[in-house]
Design an enzyme around this catalytic site. Structure first.
Site, PDB file in Angstrom:
ATOM      1  N   ARG A 153       0.836  -1.220   0.000  1.00  0.00           N
ATOM      2  CA  ARG A 153       0.000   0.000   0.000  1.00  0.00           C
ATOM      3  C   ARG A 153       0.863   1.259   0.000  1.00  0.00           C
ATOM      4  O   ARG A 153       0.546   2.262  -0.623  1.00  0.00           O
ATOM      5  CB  ARG A 153      -0.923  -0.029   1.235  1.00  0.00           C
ATOM      6  CG  ARG A 153      -1.900   1.121   1.282  1.00  0.00           C
ATOM      7  CD  ARG A 153      -2.879   1.017   2.448  1.00  0.00           C
ATOM      8  NE  ARG A 153      -3.812   2.126   2.453  1.00  0.00           N
ATOM      9  CZ  ARG A 153      -4.114   2.845   3.525  1.00  0.00           C
ATOM     10  NH1 ARG A 153      -3.582   2.562   4.699  1.00  0.00           N
ATOM     11  NH2 ARG A 153      -4.962   3.856   3.444  1.00  0.00           N
TER      12      ARG A 153
ATOM     13  N   HIS B  49       0.568   4.767  -2.259  1.00  0.00           N
ATOM     14  CA  HIS B  49       0.356   6.092  -1.671  1.00  0.00           C
ATOM     15  C   HIS B  49       1.548   7.023  -1.908  1.00  0.00           C
ATOM     16  O   HIS B  49       1.385   8.234  -1.928  1.00  0.00           O
ATOM     17  CB  HIS B  49      -0.003   5.964  -0.187  1.00  0.00           C
ATOM     18  CG  HIS B  49      -1.403   5.462  -0.006  1.00  0.00           C
ATOM     19  ND1 HIS B  49      -2.419   6.212   0.535  1.00  0.00           N
ATOM     20  CD2 HIS B  49      -1.968   4.273  -0.343  1.00  0.00           C
ATOM     21  CE1 HIS B  49      -3.546   5.508   0.528  1.00  0.00           C
ATOM     22  NE2 HIS B  49      -3.295   4.327   0.012  1.00  0.00           N
TER      23      HIS B  49
ATOM     24  N   ASN C 226      -4.489   8.796   4.008  1.00  0.00           N
ATOM     25  CA  ASN C 226      -3.279   8.017   4.301  1.00  0.00           C
ATOM     26  C   ASN C 226      -3.342   7.337   5.668  1.00  0.00           C
ATOM     27  O   ASN C 226      -2.353   6.746   6.114  1.00  0.00           O
ATOM     28  CB  ASN C 226      -2.040   8.918   4.226  1.00  0.00           C
ATOM     29  CG  ASN C 226      -1.648   9.206   2.786  1.00  0.00           C
ATOM     30  OD1 ASN C 226      -1.871   8.370   1.911  1.00  0.00           O
ATOM     31  ND2 ASN C 226      -1.068  10.370   2.527  1.00  0.00           N
TER      32      ASN C 226
ATOM     33  N   HIS D 109      -5.598  -5.555  -3.067  1.00  0.00           N
ATOM     34  CA  HIS D 109      -6.448  -5.843  -1.896  1.00  0.00           C
ATOM     35  C   HIS D 109      -6.672  -7.335  -1.703  1.00  0.00           C
ATOM     36  O   HIS D 109      -7.445  -7.732  -0.850  1.00  0.00           O
ATOM     37  CB  HIS D 109      -7.785  -5.107  -2.019  1.00  0.00           C
ATOM     38  CG  HIS D 109      -7.650  -3.605  -1.982  1.00  0.00           C
ATOM     39  ND1 HIS D 109      -8.579  -2.725  -2.476  1.00  0.00           N
ATOM     40  CD2 HIS D 109      -6.647  -2.819  -1.482  1.00  0.00           C
ATOM     41  CE1 HIS D 109      -8.187  -1.479  -2.293  1.00  0.00           C
ATOM     42  NE2 HIS D 109      -6.997  -1.504  -1.700  1.00  0.00           N
TER      43      HIS D 109
HETATM   44  C1  HEM Z   1      -8.732   2.176  -6.270  1.00  0.00           C
HETATM   45  C2  HEM Z   1      -8.415   2.955  -5.303  1.00  0.00           C
HETATM   46  C3  HEM Z   1      -8.123   2.470  -3.923  1.00  0.00           C
HETATM   47  C4  HEM Z   1      -8.862   2.710  -2.824  1.00  0.00           C
HETATM   48  C5  HEM Z   1     -10.131   3.511  -2.738  1.00  0.00           C
HETATM   49  C6  HEM Z   1      -8.198   2.034  -1.718  1.00  0.00           C
HETATM   50  C7  HEM Z   1      -8.634   2.068  -0.416  1.00  0.00           C
HETATM   51  C8  HEM Z   1      -8.080   1.358   0.616  1.00  0.00           C
HETATM   52  C9  HEM Z   1      -8.539   1.373   1.989  1.00  0.00           C
HETATM   53  C10 HEM Z   1      -9.692   2.203   2.504  1.00  0.00           C
HETATM   54  C11 HEM Z   1      -7.754   0.531   2.691  1.00  0.00           C
HETATM   55  C12 HEM Z   1      -7.827   0.239   4.192  1.00  0.00           C
HETATM   56  C13 HEM Z   1      -6.774   1.076   4.924  1.00  0.00           C
HETATM   57  C14 HEM Z   1      -6.687   0.809   6.394  1.00  0.00           C
HETATM   58  O1  HEM Z   1      -7.726   0.707   7.060  1.00  0.00           O
HETATM   59  O2  HEM Z   1      -5.555   0.693   6.915  1.00  0.00           O
HETATM   60  C15 HEM Z   1      -6.803  -0.032   1.781  1.00  0.00           C
HETATM   61  C16 HEM Z   1      -5.864  -0.965   2.135  1.00  0.00           C
HETATM   62  C17 HEM Z   1      -4.943  -1.458   1.266  1.00  0.00           C
HETATM   63  N1  HEM Z   1      -4.684  -0.998  -0.016  1.00  0.00           N
HETATM   64 FE1  HEM Z   1      -5.895   0.158  -1.092  1.00  0.00          FE
HETATM   65  N2  HEM Z   1      -7.095   1.410  -2.177  1.00  0.00           N
HETATM   66  C18 HEM Z   1      -7.004   1.642  -3.521  1.00  0.00           C
HETATM   67  C19 HEM Z   1      -6.000   1.221  -4.349  1.00  0.00           C
HETATM   68  C20 HEM Z   1      -4.906   0.493  -3.944  1.00  0.00           C
HETATM   69  C21 HEM Z   1      -3.771   0.204  -4.763  1.00  0.00           C
HETATM   70  C22 HEM Z   1      -3.592   0.703  -6.178  1.00  0.00           C
HETATM   71  C23 HEM Z   1      -2.917  -0.548  -4.015  1.00  0.00           C
HETATM   72  C24 HEM Z   1      -1.553  -1.096  -4.368  1.00  0.00           C
HETATM   73  C25 HEM Z   1      -1.129  -1.300  -5.583  1.00  0.00           C
HETATM   74  C26 HEM Z   1      -3.540  -0.749  -2.740  1.00  0.00           C
HETATM   75  C27 HEM Z   1      -3.049  -1.545  -1.731  1.00  0.00           C
HETATM   76  C28 HEM Z   1      -3.654  -1.725  -0.518  1.00  0.00           C
HETATM   77  C29 HEM Z   1      -3.249  -2.733   0.450  1.00  0.00           C
HETATM   78  C30 HEM Z   1      -2.201  -3.804   0.229  1.00  0.00           C
HETATM   79  C31 HEM Z   1      -4.048  -2.547   1.578  1.00  0.00           C
HETATM   80  C32 HEM Z   1      -3.987  -3.317   2.898  1.00  0.00           C
HETATM   81  C33 HEM Z   1      -3.151  -2.520   3.890  1.00  0.00           C
HETATM   82  C34 HEM Z   1      -2.957  -3.192   5.226  1.00  0.00           C
HETATM   83  O3  HEM Z   1      -3.318  -4.346   5.407  1.00  0.00           O
HETATM   84  O4  HEM Z   1      -2.393  -2.519   6.111  1.00  0.00           O
HETATM   85  N3  HEM Z   1      -4.726  -0.087  -2.714  1.00  0.00           N
HETATM   86  N4  HEM Z   1      -7.010   0.500   0.529  1.00  0.00           N
END
Ligand code: HEM
Length: 319
Positions: free
Chosen positions: A59, A63, A90, A187
């Site tokens: 993630r 970001h 973030n 995700h």
């Molecule tokens: C399409 C737009 C995206 C939205 C709206 C989005 C939104 C989110 C949200 C709300 C979370 C939860 C954050 C938390 O509670 O800590 C999350 C987690 C995550 N996102 Fe996204 N995301 C997007 C795109 C991406 C992209 C492009 C990647 C990487 C290439 C990514 C990788 C991740 C990962 C791996 C997590 C898990 C983080 C953890 O377990 O700590 N996301 N994302």
């Protein structure tokens, strides 16, 4: 004679270009041969004691790159607290200590050579591999940027945005619908805080009701984990049933109405993104190959080379 001059000018121009620095696979092969393995070991060590570090590092690259390019700006801490990583979207970011740890070792082996922005990109790839996802070659040679601002991160893609808004935000950065689907599939690992589920479960598109696309039994499960008015810090898997393995299960969940984030479910609301979800769900081989290509695209956003940036000594502060 004229041909000789033209040739010399061309040679000079191309050498100037390479002085400015271009991204390439193996950029540190001669300047710091151990660079990639130092990052890999730091990530592996952290993962061994805390597997949640892998999704955090993946993630982190998104970001970093989506705001002002892949310039390590997400890592900066400012005395006034107004840096990029403090922005609303973030919240929940992690993995900073792993980047710092890798950087400290790199500085002792090859001082002033490896950028923080490159460490972020390498650590994301290593995290994908550790969770059994595909290996892809990471281009390196990025410089670190000179700014980090909370206001620059005020327009991140939001989990409650409709598909056309997500498409527009990606295309504004030069990322295609295919990149949107493939990168959202990050995700397949990791978790979200209930904080990001509130709108989907209680007030979808201002209706005062849950998102109707959620399969009924799954809605009950989600409401059990994230009850209205409950603790917003409780975390739940983004890929229900397979949160620790990088696979296509996340895509199958979307098709089954068991996606967790609203933005993931929304990928079905446009014919192009929908058919991409369907295609990759039934073709894990293509998913593995193309995910790597989209990560390379992500890693090329707004890259600084030459004198536009520098190599930070410590990733969280400007030199
Ligand atoms: C399409 C737009 C995206 C939205 C709206 C989005 C939104 C989110 C949200 C709300 C979370 C939860 C954050 C938390 O509670 O800590 C999350 C987690 C995550 N996102 Fe996204 N995301 C997007 C795109 C991406 C992209 C492009 C990647 C990487 C290439 C990514 C990788 C991740 C990962 C791996 C997590 C898990 C983080 C953890 O377990 O700590 N996301 N994302």
């Amino acid at each position: 004679m004229t041909r000789l001059i033209v040739l010399s000018v061309l040679v000079l121009l191309s050498s100037l270009r390479s002085c400015k620095g271009q991204l390439k696979v193996g950029f540190y092969n001669s300047s710091c041969p151990g660079a990639e393995s130092i990052v890999k070991s730091a990530v592996a060590r952290a993962f061994a004691s805390n597997p949640a570090i892998a999704p955090q590092l993946l993630r982190l690259q998104f970001h970093d790159c989506i705001v002002d390019g892949c310039d390590g700006s997400i890592l900066i801490n400012l005395p006034n607290g107004q840096q990029e990583n403090k922005a609303f979207g973030n919240q929940g970011l992690g993995g900073f200590n792993v980047i710092d740890e890798a950087k400290a070792q790199l500085e002792s082996q090859c001082p002033g050579v490896v950028s923080c922005a490159d460490i972020v990109a390498l650590a994301a790839r290593d995290s994908v591999v550790l969770t059994k996802g595909p290996f892809y070659a990471v281009e390196t040679g990025r410089q670190d940027g000179f700014s980090s601002s909370i206001s620059h991160a005020s327009n991140l893609p939001g989990e409650d945005e409709p598909i056309n808004a997500l498409q527009n935000k990606f295309s504004a950065k030069g990322l295609s619908d295919k990149d949107l689907v493939l990168l959202s599939a990050a995700h397949t690992i990791g978790t979200t805080a209930c904080f990001f589920m509130g709108v989907r479960l209680n007030n979808f598109e201002g209706t005062g009701r849950p998102d109707p696309s959620i399969a009924p039994a799954f809605l009950a499960k989600l409401q059990g984990i994230c009850p209205d008015g409950g603790n917003v810090n409780v975390r739940l898997a983004l890929d229900d049933g397979s949160q620790n393995v990088f696979d296509t299960h996340y895509l199958a969940n979307i098709l089954a109405g068991t996606a967790v984030l609203q933005s993931d479910a929304a990928l079905l609301n446009n014919p192009t993104t929908r058919s991409l979800v369907e295609f990759y769900a039934r073709s894990p081989k293509n998913f593995r190959k193309d995910f790597g290509l989209s990560m390379v695209n992500l890693g090329r956003l707004g890259v600084l080379t030459g004198s536009n940036g520098n190599i930070r000594r410590v990733c969280s502060t400007f030199n």
